[in-house]
Write an enzyme that holds these catalytic residues in place. Structure first.
Site, PDB file in Angstrom:
ATOM      1  N   ASN A  63      33.692  25.152  44.266  1.00  0.00           N
ATOM      2  CA  ASN A  63      34.659  25.713  43.314  1.00  0.00           C
ATOM      3  C   ASN A  63      36.086  25.684  43.842  1.00  0.00           C
ATOM      4  O   ASN A  63      37.040  25.610  43.067  1.00  0.00           O
ATOM      5  CB  ASN A  63      34.271  27.139  42.930  1.00  0.00           C
ATOM      6  CG  ASN A  63      33.133  27.130  41.922  1.00  0.00           C
ATOM      7  OD1 ASN A  63      32.912  26.120  41.256  1.00  0.00           O
ATOM      8  ND2 ASN A  63      32.416  28.227  41.823  1.00  0.00           N
ATOM      9  N   GLU A 115      24.554  25.982  46.997  1.00  0.00           N
ATOM     10  CA  GLU A 115      25.326  26.420  48.170  1.00  0.00           C
ATOM     11  C   GLU A 115      24.651  27.696  48.689  1.00  0.00           C
ATOM     12  O   GLU A 115      24.410  28.628  47.905  1.00  0.00           O
ATOM     13  CB  GLU A 115      26.776  26.745  47.780  1.00  0.00           C
ATOM     14  CG  GLU A 115      27.642  25.531  47.496  1.00  0.00           C
ATOM     15  CD  GLU A 115      29.070  25.888  47.087  1.00  0.00           C
ATOM     16  OE1 GLU A 115      30.003  25.190  47.504  1.00  0.00           O
ATOM     17  OE2 GLU A 115      29.258  26.864  46.328  1.00  0.00           O
ATOM     18  N   SER A 167      30.065  32.902  41.829  1.00  0.00           N
ATOM     19  CA  SER A 167      30.748  31.628  42.028  1.00  0.00           C
ATOM     20  C   SER A 167      31.948  31.765  42.949  1.00  0.00           C
ATOM     21  O   SER A 167      32.569  30.765  43.293  1.00  0.00           O
ATOM     22  CB  SER A 167      31.158  31.034  40.681  1.00  0.00           C
ATOM     23  OG  SER A 167      31.722  32.005  39.864  1.00  0.00           O
TER      24      SER A 167
HETATM   25  N1  CAA Z   1      16.535  20.978  31.225  1.00  0.00           N
HETATM   26  C1  CAA Z   1      15.984  19.847  31.703  1.00  0.00           C
HETATM   27  N2  CAA Z   1      16.611  18.649  31.688  1.00  0.00           N
HETATM   28  C2  CAA Z   1      17.845  18.619  31.171  1.00  0.00           C
HETATM   29  C3  CAA Z   1      18.484  19.753  30.651  1.00  0.00           C
HETATM   30  C4  CAA Z   1      17.781  20.976  30.701  1.00  0.00           C
HETATM   31  N3  CAA Z   1      18.296  22.125  30.250  1.00  0.00           N
HETATM   32  N4  CAA Z   1      19.723  19.388  30.215  1.00  0.00           N
HETATM   33  C5  CAA Z   1      19.834  18.067  30.440  1.00  0.00           C
HETATM   34  N5  CAA Z   1      18.704  17.601  31.007  1.00  0.00           N
HETATM   35  C6  CAA Z   1      18.418  16.235  31.443  1.00  0.00           C
HETATM   36  C7  CAA Z   1      18.442  15.266  30.262  1.00  0.00           C
HETATM   37  O1  CAA Z   1      17.176  15.232  29.665  1.00  0.00           O
HETATM   38  C8  CAA Z   1      18.795  13.964  30.946  1.00  0.00           C
HETATM   39  O2  CAA Z   1      17.651  13.456  31.594  1.00  0.00           O
HETATM   40  P1  CAA Z   1      17.488  11.872  31.970  1.00  0.00           P
HETATM   41  O3  CAA Z   1      18.528  11.562  33.006  1.00  0.00           O
HETATM   42  O4  CAA Z   1      16.102  11.771  32.495  1.00  0.00           O
HETATM   43  O5  CAA Z   1      17.734  11.142  30.682  1.00  0.00           O
HETATM   44  C9  CAA Z   1      19.787  14.403  32.044  1.00  0.00           C
HETATM   45  O6  CAA Z   1      19.492  15.787  32.269  1.00  0.00           O
HETATM   46  C10 CAA Z   1      21.239  14.250  31.638  1.00  0.00           C
HETATM   47  O7  CAA Z   1      21.469  14.949  30.422  1.00  0.00           O
HETATM   48  P2  CAA Z   1      22.195  14.350  29.118  1.00  0.00           P
HETATM   49  O8  CAA Z   1      21.759  12.945  28.876  1.00  0.00           O
HETATM   50  O9  CAA Z   1      22.062  15.346  28.023  1.00  0.00           O
HETATM   51  O10 CAA Z   1      23.708  14.395  29.495  1.00  0.00           O
HETATM   52  P3  CAA Z   1      24.662  13.425  30.303  1.00  0.00           P
HETATM   53  O11 CAA Z   1      23.996  12.258  30.917  1.00  0.00           O
HETATM   54  O12 CAA Z   1      25.810  13.220  29.400  1.00  0.00           O
HETATM   55  O13 CAA Z   1      25.100  14.410  31.510  1.00  0.00           O
HETATM   56  C11 CAA Z   1      25.901  16.374  32.541  1.00  0.00           C
HETATM   57  C12 CAA Z   1      25.588  15.690  31.234  1.00  0.00           C
HETATM   58  C13 CAA Z   1      24.602  16.547  33.350  1.00  0.00           C
HETATM   59  C14 CAA Z   1      26.483  17.739  32.195  1.00  0.00           C
HETATM   60  C15 CAA Z   1      26.910  15.473  33.349  1.00  0.00           C
HETATM   61  O14 CAA Z   1      28.014  15.152  32.543  1.00  0.00           O
HETATM   62  C16 CAA Z   1      27.413  16.162  34.598  1.00  0.00           C
HETATM   63  O15 CAA Z   1      26.740  16.187  35.614  1.00  0.00           O
HETATM   64  N6  CAA Z   1      28.644  16.723  34.521  1.00  0.00           N
HETATM   65  C17 CAA Z   1      29.270  17.430  35.636  1.00  0.00           C
HETATM   66  C18 CAA Z   1      28.748  18.838  35.682  1.00  0.00           C
HETATM   67  C19 CAA Z   1      29.328  19.607  36.823  1.00  0.00           C
HETATM   68  O16 CAA Z   1      30.212  19.192  37.562  1.00  0.00           O
HETATM   69  N7  CAA Z   1      28.839  20.846  36.981  1.00  0.00           N
HETATM   70  C20 CAA Z   1      29.293  21.743  37.990  1.00  0.00           C
HETATM   71  C21 CAA Z   1      30.084  22.829  37.324  1.00  0.00           C
HETATM   72  S1  CAA Z   1      30.661  23.972  38.527  1.00  0.00           S
HETATM   73  C22 CAA Z   1      29.491  25.141  38.543  1.00  0.00           C
HETATM   74  O17 CAA Z   1      28.544  25.161  37.818  1.00  0.00           O
HETATM   75  C23 CAA Z   1      29.680  26.191  39.546  1.00  0.00           C
HETATM   76  C24 CAA Z   1      30.412  27.393  39.118  1.00  0.00           C
HETATM   77  O18 CAA Z   1      30.253  28.384  39.793  1.00  0.00           O
HETATM   78  C25 CAA Z   1      31.372  27.424  38.013  1.00  0.00           C
END
Ligand code: CAA
Length: 282
Positions: A189, A151, A118
């Site tokens: 990030n 990325e 990351s």
């Molecule tokens: N496999 C398949 N599908 C999945 C899944 C999995 N493991 N987990 C969730 N889903 C699907 C759900 O079934 C749902 O599908 P539908 O849209 O068809 O209903 C969808 O994904 C959304 O899931 P939820 O309903 O459970 O959750 P939500 O709508 O509250 O969203 C979230 C949760 C996706 C985490 C959202 O809040 C989000 O996008 N948050 C921001 C996350 C973010 O910014 N991430 C980046 C972090 S930085 C990083 O990762 C880089 C690093 O190096 C640190």
């Protein structure tokens, strides 16, 4: 044409998500981790993740079972010797990653070695490998099955062919590849984690509670989740490590990690994975 075999190194949150997407996209995955329990946990999580797709009728039960059959796990790194592309998602420790890359480059001289780091320098990782032109960054986002971005980070030594093959893989996994230079924190990030750090300062100063910060950013900036809930999702230890890389890489005090963030990591309050971070989890 023979099937493409993708190795995944590390069965933590990111490795699990990557392996899920790999098998769901029709590839064979060889998932490696040092710990058997971690591999079993990952298999359970991947099964659960694929079941969500079945429940939403995005995948049939038969396709789910076929995907699970394409998932192989091992605690022996040698199991990755026949992989065409190896995606490394080990803990964010430079020494560990360098050792893994050195070992992987001895194991398979033809494979492309892609790191999900990351924030660490791909150029440095490539420098320890026998075929540095085959080393590249392929940075996924958590939750991997949901977020579309990858990325693609080109080290100084990375060849055009390697970049092309990783962009093709990103496409085959249903992701969108965005090219980013080998600069600390890359693009996402560098923007996202200082925001989480600043949110921790707000809490440390008593200016707002974690709930208030998160609610404000959800309602006032249309973020899908607040920055502190996001820090808990990413892992506060990972956020701290990224701030330290930014601070060291740029030598700029604006990247100073928040002392509260440091104390929480010292206390073992790492976010969702430890049950407690800025919020409490079951
Ligand atoms: N496999 C398949 N599908 C999945 C899944 C999995 N493991 N987990 C969730 N889903 C699907 C759900 O079934 C749902 O599908 P539908 O849209 O068809 O209903 C969808 O994904 C959304 O899931 P939820 O309903 O459970 O959750 P939500 O709508 O509250 O969203 C979230 C949760 C996706 C985490 C959202 O809040 C989000 O996008 N948050 C921001 C996350 C973010 O910014 N991430 C980046 C972090 S930085 C990083 O990762 C880089 C690093 O190096 C640190």
């Amino acid at each position: 044409m023979s099937e493409t075999i993708i190795g995944v190194v590390g069965a933590g949150t990111m490795g699990q998500g990557i392996a899920q997407v790999v098998v769901a996209s029709g590839f064979t995955a060889r998932l490696y981790d040092v710990a058997d329990e971690q591999l079993s946990r990952a298999q359970g999580k991947i099964d659960k993740g694929l079941s969500k797709l079945v429940a939403k009728e995005k995948m049939s039960e038969a396709d789910k079972n076929a995907a699970l059959e394409r998932l192989n796990t091992s605690t022996a790194l040698e199991a990755l010797s026949d992989c065409d592309i190896i995606l490394e998602a080990a803990p964010e420790q430079p020494g560990l990653k360098e050792k893994l890359f050195r070992d992987l480059s001895h194991l398979s001289s033809d494979a492309i070695l892609a790191s999900n780091t990351s924030s660490l320098s791909l150029t440095r990782l490539a420098a320890v490998c026998e075929r540095p032109e085959r080393v590249v960054g392929m940075h996924f986002f958590n939750p991997v099955p949901v977020l579309k971005l990858v990325e693609v980070i080109r080290a100084e030594q990375t060849s055009d062919d390697t970049v092309k093959r990783i962009e093709q893989l990103a496409h085959d996994l249903g992701k969108t590849a965005v090219p980013v230079g080998d600069s600390p924190g890359f693009a996402v990030n560098r923007l996202l984690v200082p925001m989480i750090n600043e949110a921790a300062f707000l809490v440390q100063e008593g200016a707002a509670t974690p709930d208030a910060v998160d609610e404000a950013m959800k309602l006032g900036a249309a973020h899908p989740m607040g920055p502190l809930a996001l820090g808990d999702l990413i892992g506060l230890d990972v956020c701290l490590a990224i701030m330290e890389v930014l601070q060291e890489g740029f030598g700029d005090p604006k990247y100073r990690p928040c002392p509260l963030l440091k104390r929480m990591v010292d206390a073992g309050y790492l976010g969702r994975k430890s049950g407690r971070g800025f919020h409490i989890y079951d």
